[in-house]
Design a protein around this motif. Structure first.
Motif, short mmCIF file in Angstrom:
data_model
loop_
_atom_site.label_atom_id
_atom_site.label_comp_id
_atom_site.label_asym_id
_atom_site.label_seq_id
_atom_site.Cartn_x
_atom_site.Cartn_y
_atom_site.Cartn_z
N ARG A 142 0.83 -1.20 0.00
CA ARG A 142 0.00 0.00 0.00
C ARG A 142 0.87 1.26 0.00
O ARG A 142 0.59 2.23 -0.72
CB ARG A 142 -0.93 -0.02 1.22
CG ARG A 142 -1.91 1.14 1.24
CD ARG A 142 -2.80 1.12 2.46
NE ARG A 142 -3.72 -0.01 2.43
CZ ARG A 142 -3.66 -1.05 3.24
NH1 ARG A 142 -2.70 -1.13 4.15
NH2 ARG A 142 -4.54 -2.03 3.15
N ASN A 143 1.92 1.23 0.81
CA ASN A 143 2.83 2.38 0.83
C ASN A 143 3.53 2.56 -0.51
O ASN A 143 3.69 3.69 -1.00
CB ASN A 143 3.87 2.20 1.95
CG ASN A 143 3.22 2.20 3.33
OD1 ASN A 143 2.18 2.84 3.53
ND2 ASN A 143 3.83 1.51 4.28
N HIS A 144 3.94 1.44 -1.10
CA HIS A 144 4.60 1.51 -2.41
C HIS A 144 3.64 2.05 -3.47
O HIS A 144 4.02 2.88 -4.31
CB HIS A 144 5.09 0.12 -2.80
CG HIS A 144 5.82 0.08 -4.11
ND1 HIS A 144 7.02 0.75 -4.33
CD2 HIS A 144 5.51 -0.54 -5.29
CE1 HIS A 144 7.42 0.55 -5.57
NE2 HIS A 144 6.52 -0.23 -6.18
N LEU A 145 2.38 1.61 -3.40
CA LEU A 145 1.38 2.09 -4.35
C LEU A 145 1.12 3.58 -4.16
O LEU A 145 0.96 4.32 -5.14
CB LEU A 145 0.08 1.30 -4.17
CG LEU A 145 -1.08 1.68 -5.09
CD1 LEU A 145 -0.70 1.47 -6.54
CD2 LEU A 145 -2.32 0.87 -4.75
N LEU B 296 3.91 5.39 -5.76
CA LEU B 296 3.77 5.38 -7.22
C LEU B 296 2.68 6.35 -7.68
O LEU B 296 2.85 7.07 -8.67
CB LEU B 296 3.44 3.96 -7.70
CG LEU B 296 4.57 2.93 -7.62
CD1 LEU B 296 4.05 1.56 -8.01
CD2 LEU B 296 5.73 3.34 -8.53
N GLN B 297 1.57 6.37 -6.96
CA GLN B 297 0.49 7.28 -7.32
C GLN B 297 0.94 8.73 -7.21
O GLN B 297 0.59 9.57 -8.04
CB GLN B 297 -0.73 7.03 -6.42
CG GLN B 297 -1.45 5.73 -6.72
CD GLN B 297 -2.59 5.48 -5.77
OE1 GLN B 297 -2.69 6.13 -4.73
NE2 GLN B 297 -3.45 4.53 -6.11
N SER B 298 1.72 9.01 -6.16
CA SER B 298 2.21 10.37 -5.98
C SER B 298 3.14 10.78 -7.12
O SER B 298 3.09 11.91 -7.61
CB SER B 298 2.93 10.49 -4.64
OG SER B 298 3.45 11.79 -4.47
N SER B 299 4.01 9.84 -7.55
CA SER B 299 4.96 10.16 -8.61
C SER B 299 4.30 10.19 -9.98
O SER B 299 4.80 10.83 -10.91
CB SER B 299 6.10 9.14 -8.61
OG SER B 299 5.59 7.84 -8.87
N PRO C 165 1.96 13.17 -14.54
CA PRO C 165 1.82 12.59 -15.89
C PRO C 165 0.40 12.13 -16.19
O PRO C 165 -0.09 12.28 -17.30
CB PRO C 165 2.80 11.40 -15.86
CG PRO C 165 3.80 11.77 -14.83
CD PRO C 165 3.05 12.52 -13.79
N LEU C 166 -0.25 11.59 -15.16
CA LEU C 166 -1.63 11.15 -15.38
C LEU C 166 -2.55 12.33 -15.65
O LEU C 166 -3.48 12.25 -16.47
CB LEU C 166 -2.14 10.37 -14.16
CG LEU C 166 -1.56 8.97 -13.97
CD1 LEU C 166 -2.04 8.37 -12.66
CD2 LEU C 166 -1.94 8.07 -15.14
N GLN C 167 -2.28 13.46 -14.97
CA GLN C 167 -3.10 14.65 -15.19
C GLN C 167 -2.92 15.15 -16.62
O GLN C 167 -3.89 15.51 -17.30
CB GLN C 167 -2.71 15.73 -14.18
CG GLN C 167 -3.62 16.96 -14.22
CD GLN C 167 -3.24 17.96 -13.15
OE1 GLN C 167 -2.20 17.84 -12.52
NE2 GLN C 167 -4.10 18.96 -12.95
N VAL C 168 -1.64 15.18 -17.08
CA VAL C 168 -1.38 15.59 -18.46
C VAL C 168 -2.05 14.64 -19.44
O VAL C 168 -2.67 15.05 -20.43
CB VAL C 168 0.15 15.66 -18.71
CG1 VAL C 168 0.44 15.94 -20.18
CG2 VAL C 168 0.79 16.71 -17.82
N CYS C 169 -1.92 13.35 -19.15
CA CYS C 169 -2.54 12.35 -20.02
C CYS C 169 -4.05 12.50 -20.05
O CYS C 169 -4.68 12.37 -21.10
CB CYS C 169 -2.15 10.95 -19.53
SG CYS C 169 -2.79 9.61 -20.56
#
Length: 246
Positions: A123-126, A129-132, A136-140
């Motif tokens: 969960r912490n790793h996810l 990843l979501q934070s990083s 890019p997801l917003q641009v996409c």
């Protein structure tokens, strides 16, 4: 003597009273025993069902005997020698099974703790990843939104073209139907004209055949007249008689 008889009568009366009392008590006791026996029957049915659920064997069953003189004979089973050892053995099996289940539970609890730790790490790793990946997801997402808008515009244009094509096809279909109708009418007119021409030619042919036959007949008659005249002229000139029958 009279006193003695009276005393005996009193003793007899008292004995009858006592006997009647004992008879009533006996009846009450029989009634109570009957009720208790019915209660025992209900309890024996429940106990037998419980024994069947415990799967201790069909031999261990309560079978009531109203004529029994001891509890074991009444119940139809010897508790200490038959039922208690079976129940003790069943209890031992339950204890062994419970210990095994407890050990399995402890092992499962340990696995659960380990799995919880792994899940928390994932969960912490996810989350990292979501934070990083957020920017890019917003641009996409913006690009996808623009693409969707472009697709909607193109879809609208395609719908307009399809409607125009449908209108053209409908107009062409109507014109084709009208042309087919006109051609059919012209074909019918030509057919009637052709039929009239054929009929006229047929009648003309019949007329010409009649004329030719008439001309042949006239020609034959003329040839006969000429032949007869020629033969008559020869006979008069040379004195020759010709046979005109041939």
């Amino acid at each position: 003597m009279k006193r003695e008889l009276q005393a005996v009568e009193r003793d007899i009366a008292e004995a009858e009273v006592v006997r009647n009392g004992w008879e009533e008590k006996s009846w009450d006791l029989d009634t109570t025993i009957g009720h208790k026996f019915k209660e025992l029957e209900a309890l024996s049915i429940e106990c037998n069902q419980a024994l069947r659920r415990l799967k201790l064997g069909n031999v261990l069953q309560y079978v009531l005997n109203a004529k029994g003189s001891s509890p074991a004979e009444v119940l139809g089973i010897y508790h200490k020698s038959t039922l208690k050892p079976a129940l003790d053995s069943f209890a031992d099996d339950i204890n062994i099974s419970s210990m095994s289940k407890l050990e399995e539970l402890i092992s499962l609890q340990q696995q659960s703790v380990e799995n919880a730790a792994k899940i928390e790490a994932k969960r912490n790793h996810l989350a990292a990843l979501q934070s990083s990946m957020f920017y890019p997801l917003q641009v996409c997402a913006t690009e996808v939104k623009k693409l969707v808008e472009d697709v909607e515009i193109e879809t609208h244009n395609v719908d307009i073209v399809e409607r125009e094509v449908a209108d053209v096809l409908e107009t062409s279909k109507l014109k084709l139907q009208e042309a087919i109708k006109q051609n059919e009418e012209e074909i019918q007119i030509c057919a009637w004209e052709l039929y009239a021409l054929v009929d006229s030619v047929s009648k003309y042919k019949e007329h010409m055949a009649s004329k030719i036959s008439e001309m042949k007949s006239n020609l034959s008659e003329t040839a006969g007249v000429v032949s007869d005249s020629y033969k008559g002229s020869l006979s008069a000139q040379f004195g020759i008689t010709l046979d005109t029958s041939h």
